[in-house]
Enzyme design. Structure first.
Site, mmCIF file in Angstrom:
data_model
loop_
_atom_site.group_PDB
_atom_site.id
_atom_site.type_symbol
_atom_site.label_atom_id
_atom_site.label_comp_id
_atom_site.label_asym_id
_atom_site.label_seq_id
_atom_site.Cartn_x
_atom_site.Cartn_y
_atom_site.Cartn_z
ATOM 1 N N HIS A 218 -15.382 -10.291 42.601
ATOM 2 C CA HIS A 218 -15.240 -11.413 43.814
ATOM 3 C C HIS A 218 -13.973 -11.262 44.257
ATOM 4 O O HIS A 218 -12.971 -10.757 43.511
ATOM 5 C CB HIS A 218 -15.376 -12.673 43.194
ATOM 6 C CG HIS A 218 -14.351 -13.279 41.794
ATOM 7 N ND1 HIS A 218 -14.838 -12.867 40.755
ATOM 8 C CD2 HIS A 218 -13.708 -13.958 42.100
ATOM 9 C CE1 HIS A 218 -13.854 -13.337 39.985
ATOM 10 N NE2 HIS A 218 -13.053 -14.050 40.737
ATOM 11 N N ARG A 237 -8.228 -5.612 38.531
ATOM 12 C CA ARG A 237 -8.371 -5.608 39.892
ATOM 13 C C ARG A 237 -8.380 -4.208 40.217
ATOM 14 O O ARG A 237 -8.154 -3.107 39.555
ATOM 15 C CB ARG A 237 -6.762 -5.834 40.379
ATOM 16 C CG ARG A 237 -6.396 -7.496 39.796
ATOM 17 C CD ARG A 237 -5.016 -7.539 40.286
ATOM 18 N NE ARG A 237 -4.496 -8.964 40.087
ATOM 19 C CZ ARG A 237 -4.060 -9.350 38.957
ATOM 20 N NH1 ARG A 237 -3.766 -8.539 37.824
ATOM 21 N NH2 ARG A 237 -3.802 -10.622 38.636
#
Length: 362
Positions: A218, A237
């Site tokens: 997300h 990330r």
């Protein structure tokens, strides 16, 4: 340590500054942090998250001290968590309180990365086919996109943006296409812009919420929100960030589910309060909006809670009145009944252990 009304402890909390936050006074996070701590806002810094809880990367402190964290205080006073929570998680606080549908068919540039055969396979997938086949194909497509070399990413994105700008003169671009243009302006040549095509684009209206399971990708795009999560900050990330990325681990750990996320509208608890109850034991969130000259009660529960005053002022009462206002954060011990009242209007949020857990242990 400042003890409030024998079941409430006032907390001094921390802030996280990240590039994606809003700048200075524009940020609700910054305003809450200032009201909570009295520390002046840096008008040139981005304020992203206001953390409330025991996480070691951003601990809350009890009262107006800076030498006793909430975690340390709980370890000294474990009964404040209640028997059920203690038995399940010990003195580790179970939550941290904060503020895939594939559509490659309209994106020829992505075909250049994943290959036409994979794109054709994606187009014919449907919910009747084996879940494992779908999962493996999505994993392959996503991994191809995320691991392509930077030069290819830059070239493909240049073609994509050129095509969208050209087509935008003749037709109205879809919301996802408009989003792609916005993301590329903010993160030029970033592979995360391409990855956005493999994610849902979700817009929440005021009073709505969604939940994400672990290992689901997300990215927060814009707006202000309250967030609650299991007490972990293990963020992996891979795109839309200047921070260190770990693409290999991310591609291997994701669930690769299809479908649109469930939007929670909230369940009415009383005329002023809605409860958002995801399918996790660790937490639930209440949103309470009291109009002028009104009162409500948060009933005693067998677990702890954290209250955040988002706006307005009023009183929170256990055995005596205590004035609270915007930016106040309070820890409520288990088995504490709290009456909230306001003359001018009050908006607050509560995060607590899921009420489902206590139903199971009755």
């Amino acid at each position: 340590m400042e003890e409030v009304n024998g079941g409430l402890i006032k907390l001094i909390c921390c802030v996280k500054k990240s590039d994606w936050g809003r700048i200075g006074q524009e940020s609700t996070v910054a305003r809450l942090y200032y009201r909570n701590t009295g520390i002046n806002i840096d008008q040139n810094q981005p304020y992203a998250e206001f953390w409330m809880g025991t996480h070691e990367s951003g601990p809350s402190y009890v009262g107006d001290t800076e030498n006793l964290t909430l975690k340390e205080w709980i370890e000294r006073n474990p009964s404040v968590l209640g028997e059920t929570v203690l038995n399940k998680w010990g003195t580790d606080f179970p939550f941290l309180f904060k503020e895939l549908k594939v559509i490659v068919r309209t994106t020829p540039e992505i075909v250049e990365v994943v290959g036409n055969s994979k794109a054709e396979q994606v187009l014919i997938l449907n919910d009747d086919e084996g879940k494992e086949e779908i999962r493996l194909l999505l994993q392959s497509v996503f991994t191809d996109i995320m691991t392509v070399c930077k030069d290819v990413t830059a070239e493909v994105l240049a073609k994509l943006i050129s095509r969208l700008n050209f087509e935008g003169q003749a037709r109205h671009l879809t919301e996802k296409e408009q989003l792609i243009l916005q993301l590329e302006k903010q993160y030029p040549a970033d592979v995360g812009v391409l990855a956005a095509y493999l994610l849902n684009y979700v817009k929440l209206n005021p009073g709505e919420a969604l939940y994400l399971g672990s290992n689901e990708p997300h990215a927060y795009l814009y707006g202000e929100s309250v967030e609650c999560m299991a007490n972990s900050d293990n963020v992996i990330r891979a795109g839309l960030t200047p921070k260190q990325r770990d693409v290999k681990i991310l591609c291997s750990m994701l669930t690769y589910k299809q479908g649109f996320p469930d939007i929670l509208k909230g369940t009415v608890v009383n005329p002023y309060t809605k409860r958002y109850l995801p399918p996790f034991d660790e937490f639930e969130v209440d949103r309470c909006i009291l109009p002028q000259n009104s009162t409500t009660v948060f009933a005693s529960i067998p677990g702890p809670s954290i209250f955040l005053v988002v706006e307005g002022e009023g009183t929170m009462t256990t055995s005596s009145n205590k004035v609270v206002a915007e930016g106040d954060v309070l820890f409520a011990s288990a088995n504490t009944s709290i009456t909230v009242a306001t003359m001018s209007g009050l908006h607050l949020c509560r995060a607590g252990v899921s009420s489902r857990l206590f139903e199971l242990h009755k």
